[in-house]
Write a protein that holds these residues in place. Structure first.
Motif: not given
Length: 182
Positions: A9-12, A62-65, A88-92
């Motif tokens: 799953v790719v999403g918000n 997969v998604g940004p947090i 999951m993409m952890v965004c600094d």
């Protein structure tokens, strides 16, 4: 049908603060009482992942947090539910998106949405997704992931389809009114 491989799953990913029931909004500068306030993990990608995992389906998200405490809570709750969060993409330096969900006495909902972390996912991230072992790929909230162009979604879905995966997409509500542009 029993899954042969995993679902990607790719999403918000959003933290939902649900408050209510309310008869009317508070007047400016005033406070009103609500009987309910609960914090939930949410968002199109998260909700789909949780539902599939609860059904016993091997699911990766997969998604940004953000790199904040809410992002950590999100990952913790997803892991507890059996969702693979390695993607999951952890965004600094960015906060996890929060939506305040106001529940009105008659049951209708209103939403206050904050954060723009969904724009951090890009076509470059999608190009790096591995097709191996993925039986099904679902895009959750495509129009909310504003850093991804329509062509990037099309290339990604085509690549997974050619690798033998079934594909689906939930565009979600387009709050910016770009339905026909994408």
């Amino acid at each position: 049908m029993e899954a042969r491989g995993r679902v990607l799953v790719v999403g918000n990913a959003v933290m939902d603060l649900v408050v209510g029931p309310l008869q009317e909004p508070p007047p400016q500068g005033r406070t009103i009482k609500a009987d309910l306030s609960k914090l939930f993990v949410g968002g199109c990608g998260v909700n789909t992942s949780l539902g599939l995992s609860r059904l016993g389906v091997e699911t990766s998200l997969v998604g940004p947090i953000g790199d904040d405490s809410l992002g950590g809570l999100m990952v913790s709750r997803l892991k507890e539910a059996g969702v693979d969060t390695e993607g999951m993409m952890v965004c600094d330096g960015v906060d996890t998106t929060v939506t305040v969900v106001l529940i009105w006495e008659e049951g209708e909902r209103s939403f206050l949405h904050s954060g723009n972390i969904s724009s951090k996912l890009s076509g470059g991230h999608l190009a790096g997704l591995d097709t191996v072992g993925v039986e099904y790929i679902h895009i959750g909230g495509a129009l909310l992931l504003t850093g991804v162009e329509a062509e990037d979604w099309a290339r990604t879905l085509k690549r997974f389809k050619e690798a033998g995966a079934t594909t689906s997409m939930d565009p979600a509500w387009d709050a910016e009114g770009r339905w026909l542009e994408k």
